[in-house]
Design a protein around this motif. Structure first.
Motif, short mmCIF file in Angstrom:
data_model
loop_
_atom_site.label_atom_id
_atom_site.label_comp_id
_atom_site.label_asym_id
_atom_site.label_seq_id
_atom_site.Cartn_x
_atom_site.Cartn_y
_atom_site.Cartn_z
N VAL A 56 0.86 -1.34 -0.07
CA VAL A 56 0.13 0.18 -0.11
C VAL A 56 0.85 1.13 -0.04
O VAL A 56 0.50 2.14 -0.69
CB VAL A 56 -0.90 -0.11 1.20
CG1 VAL A 56 -1.62 1.35 1.43
CG2 VAL A 56 -2.10 -0.97 0.89
N ASP A 57 2.11 1.38 0.77
CA ASP A 57 2.91 2.50 0.94
C ASP A 57 3.35 2.80 -0.66
O ASP A 57 3.50 3.66 -0.93
CB ASP A 57 4.04 2.17 2.01
CG ASP A 57 4.85 3.22 2.17
OD1 ASP A 57 4.46 4.50 2.39
OD2 ASP A 57 6.04 3.19 1.74
N MET A 59 2.08 1.94 -3.47
CA MET A 59 1.08 2.43 -4.30
C MET A 59 0.91 3.92 -3.96
O MET A 59 0.72 4.77 -4.94
CB MET A 59 0.04 1.64 -4.27
CG MET A 59 -0.28 0.19 -4.87
SD MET A 59 -1.74 -0.61 -4.92
CE MET A 59 -1.75 -1.43 -3.25
N ASN A 60 0.57 4.10 -3.01
CA ASN A 60 0.52 5.36 -2.41
C ASN A 60 1.77 6.72 -2.60
O ASN A 60 1.20 7.84 -2.98
CB ASN A 60 0.04 5.50 -1.05
CG ASN A 60 -1.20 4.91 -0.43
OD1 ASN A 60 -2.24 4.82 -1.46
ND2 ASN A 60 -1.60 4.89 0.68
N ARG A 61 2.81 6.06 -2.69
CA ARG A 61 4.01 6.88 -3.04
C ARG A 61 4.03 7.08 -4.77
O ARG A 61 4.69 7.81 -5.19
CB ARG A 61 5.35 6.17 -2.57
CG ARG A 61 5.24 6.64 -1.16
CD ARG A 61 6.87 6.17 -0.48
NE ARG A 61 6.93 4.57 -0.56
CZ ARG A 61 7.72 4.29 -1.43
NH1 ARG A 61 8.72 4.88 -2.32
NH2 ARG A 61 8.00 2.75 -1.53
N CYS A 62 3.54 6.26 -5.61
CA CYS A 62 3.79 5.97 -6.89
C CYS A 62 2.77 6.74 -7.63
O CYS A 62 3.18 7.46 -8.81
CB CYS A 62 3.84 4.63 -7.34
SG CYS A 62 5.37 3.78 -6.94
N PRO A 66 -3.25 9.25 -3.41
CA PRO A 66 -3.07 8.10 -2.71
C PRO A 66 -4.09 7.25 -3.16
O PRO A 66 -5.25 7.61 -3.39
CB PRO A 66 -3.33 8.26 -1.07
CG PRO A 66 -3.63 9.91 -1.13
CD PRO A 66 -3.34 10.55 -2.14
N LEU A 67 -4.03 5.93 -3.25
CA LEU A 67 -4.95 4.77 -3.51
C LEU A 67 -5.88 4.41 -2.51
O LEU A 67 -6.92 4.01 -2.43
CB LEU A 67 -4.35 3.74 -4.30
CG LEU A 67 -3.59 4.25 -6.03
CD1 LEU A 67 -3.22 2.92 -6.33
CD2 LEU A 67 -4.53 5.25 -6.50
N VAL A 68 -5.07 4.40 -1.28
CA VAL A 68 -5.83 3.60 -0.08
C VAL A 68 -5.65 4.84 1.05
O VAL A 68 -4.52 5.29 1.41
CB VAL A 68 -4.92 2.36 0.45
CG1 VAL A 68 -5.69 2.01 1.77
CG2 VAL A 68 -5.13 1.47 -0.81
N GLU A 69 -6.76 5.02 1.84
CA GLU A 69 -6.74 5.91 2.89
C GLU A 69 -7.03 5.20 4.25
O GLU A 69 -7.83 4.31 4.25
CB GLU A 69 -7.85 7.01 2.49
CG GLU A 69 -8.09 8.09 3.56
CD GLU A 69 -9.13 8.88 3.39
OE1 GLU A 69 -8.87 10.02 2.70
OE2 GLU A 69 -10.46 8.45 3.40
#
Length: 126
Positions: A56-57, A59-62, A66-69
């Motif tokens: 998740v981290d 993905m959220n950095r890329c 963010p994709l997940v909250e």
């Protein structure tokens, strides 16, 4: 992709040296969406919370958004949900996977499939 096809395409979207989205990350997003939790989503996929959190981290950095909250835990525990961007990226990625799968089912694949054995020989000398 159909299981009967002798081809496996692993679609990965790269962000520098990181995999921003791939089949496993898309599966994790779906599991988080369905369970409302990174830990439960990871467990549903047979992975540790740490592994799920690291994915998740990444993905959220890329992605630009963010994709997940996540929401902070209480005595009942925290939670997680896909953001609007997460829902959109997941839908686009799944559509792209479907489009690629349809594209490979052409004349070239049929010809390659006809030239391939059903199973490998036990040795090259057989």
């Amino acid at each position: 992709m159909e299981a009967s096809l002798p081809i496996k395409i692993k679609l990965q979207l790269m962000c520098g040296e990181e995999i921003a989205m791939g089949p496993g990350k898309a599966d994790l997003l779906e599991a988080i969406r369905d369970t409302g939790s990174i830990s439960r989503g990871g467990r549903a996929m047979g992975m540790s919370y740490r592994r799920a959190w690291l994915l998740v981290d990444t993905m959220n950095r890329c992605w630009r958004e963010p994709l997940v909250e996540t929401s902070p835990g209480s005595h009942h525990g925290g939670g997680a949900r896909l953001t609007v961007a997460g829902v959109r990226v997941l839908a686009l990625y799944r559509t792209l996977q479907d489009n690629v799968a349809r594209t490979v089912q052409g004349v070239e694949l049929a010809e390659l499939q006809a030239a391939m054995r059903k199973a490998p020989k036990s040795s090259q000398k057989d």
